[in-house]
Scaffold this motif. Sequence first.
Motif, mmCIF file in Angstrom:
data_model
loop_
_atom_site.group_PDB
_atom_site.id
_atom_site.type_symbol
_atom_site.label_atom_id
_atom_site.label_comp_id
_atom_site.label_asym_id
_atom_site.label_seq_id
_atom_site.Cartn_x
_atom_site.Cartn_y
_atom_site.Cartn_z
ATOM 1 N N LYS A 48 9.894 11.017 10.257
ATOM 2 C CA LYS A 48 9.226 10.106 9.335
ATOM 3 C C LYS A 48 8.151 10.845 8.561
ATOM 4 O O LYS A 48 7.955 10.615 7.375
ATOM 5 C CB LYS A 48 8.600 8.954 10.124
ATOM 6 N N GLU A 51 9.701 12.697 5.775
ATOM 7 C CA GLU A 51 10.100 11.793 4.702
ATOM 8 C C GLU A 51 8.907 11.346 3.883
ATOM 9 O O GLU A 51 8.981 11.211 2.670
ATOM 10 C CB GLU A 51 10.814 10.581 5.288
ATOM 11 N N ASP A 52 7.780 11.081 4.547
ATOM 12 C CA ASP A 52 6.580 10.675 3.830
ATOM 13 C C ASP A 52 6.119 11.767 2.870
ATOM 14 O O ASP A 52 5.522 11.495 1.835
ATOM 15 C CB ASP A 52 5.446 10.353 4.808
ATOM 16 N N GLU A 119 14.491 9.332 -5.572
ATOM 17 C CA GLU A 119 14.574 9.035 -4.145
ATOM 18 C C GLU A 119 13.651 9.923 -3.325
ATOM 19 O O GLU A 119 13.084 9.486 -2.320
ATOM 20 C CB GLU A 119 16.015 9.190 -3.657
ATOM 21 N N ARG A 122 10.007 8.621 -4.173
ATOM 22 C CA ARG A 122 9.792 7.226 -3.777
ATOM 23 C C ARG A 122 9.300 7.114 -2.334
ATOM 24 O O ARG A 122 8.637 6.136 -1.962
ATOM 25 C CB ARG A 122 11.098 6.443 -3.955
ATOM 26 N N LYS A 123 9.607 8.087 -1.521
ATOM 27 C CA LYS A 123 9.230 8.046 -0.112
ATOM 28 C C LYS A 123 7.719 8.130 0.104
ATOM 29 O O LYS A 123 7.229 7.885 1.203
ATOM 30 C CB LYS A 123 9.940 9.172 0.643
ATOM 31 N N GLN A 124 6.991 8.500 -0.936
ATOM 32 C CA GLN A 124 5.531 8.552 -0.823
ATOM 33 C C GLN A 124 4.858 7.317 -1.408
ATOM 34 O O GLN A 124 3.633 7.186 -1.319
ATOM 35 C CB GLN A 124 4.994 9.812 -1.507
ATOM 36 N N TRP A 126 5.967 3.744 -0.852
ATOM 37 C CA TRP A 126 6.877 2.742 -0.306
ATOM 38 C C TRP A 126 6.638 1.334 -0.850
ATOM 39 O O TRP A 126 7.546 0.514 -0.899
ATOM 40 C CB TRP A 126 6.764 2.706 1.217
ATOM 41 N N ASP A 127 5.416 1.017 -1.226
ATOM 42 C CA ASP A 127 5.120 -0.348 -1.683
ATOM 43 C C ASP A 127 5.584 -0.602 -3.109
ATOM 44 O O ASP A 127 5.547 -1.743 -3.589
ATOM 45 C CB ASP A 127 3.620 -0.628 -1.567
ATOM 46 N N LYS A 129 8.591 -0.650 -5.947
ATOM 47 C CA LYS A 129 10.036 -0.811 -6.003
ATOM 48 C C LYS A 129 10.556 -0.373 -7.366
ATOM 49 O O LYS A 129 9.887 -0.564 -8.387
ATOM 50 C CB LYS A 129 10.430 -2.276 -5.756
ATOM 51 N N SER A 199 0.840 6.682 -6.615
ATOM 52 C CA SER A 199 0.203 7.168 -5.391
ATOM 53 C C SER A 199 -1.316 7.132 -5.501
ATOM 54 O O SER A 199 -2.018 6.793 -4.540
ATOM 55 C CB SER A 199 0.680 8.593 -5.106
#
Length: 222
Positions: A48, A51-52, A119, A122-124, A126-127, A129, A199
């Motif tokens: 995780k 991924e972050d 993609e 986007r992992k950084q 998450w809130d 969309k 971010s």
Amino acid sequence: TTTTTTTTTMMMTTKTTMTSSMMTPRRAAPRRARGATFVVRAEGGVSKRQEDLGGLGGDIGARDATVGELESGFCTTSLGHADTDHILAVPDAMAQMIMLKNQTIDASDADKLTFAQQEVLRKQVWDWKIRPGKGNYEVLRREYTTSDAGAMVKAIEGVCARVGWTPASLEATGADKVVCELGQDSIKGMCENDFILASKIDDDAGVSALIVKAAAKARVWF
């Protein structure tokens, strides 16, 4: 008699083969010699934390145990071996360097991102969309529930002004609702700067203080 003997022989052979197969330990791969040096790269899943970090650092492999460590017998009570494949976590210093919130927006670098690039970044955030925006192109979108919609709009505008990047859309849709969309009409999509801005908005204390979090749902245990 011949038929009976043949059948008995086949049954004994099959039984012997099965017993031998069951008793023989199987290993996925031979063990590497101690002291061997190698680097392991992630194939498939990653942690995780990785991924972050958006996959920007990747896993950086690991070293084998030193002679002193081997002599200490530190691995005698552990599963695996001193030279077993392993992956090191990304050092904190590297993490801080590659996090989007610590990046500087470069207005001259505003190329449209591919799906794969989106993609990763986007992992950084998450809130946020990825949704169709008002300009009929994909944007980063976040809907806020806030204690003061007007103050929230001003707080986000302040972040945008400080970093020098403009959102595609920012408006209060109610007394306690704010919608922010990040994207560029000039490229009909998103660039890396939009993710950096998202971010930085997430990391802003003034914005965070105005967010009203949903109450925790009561759990029903059966």
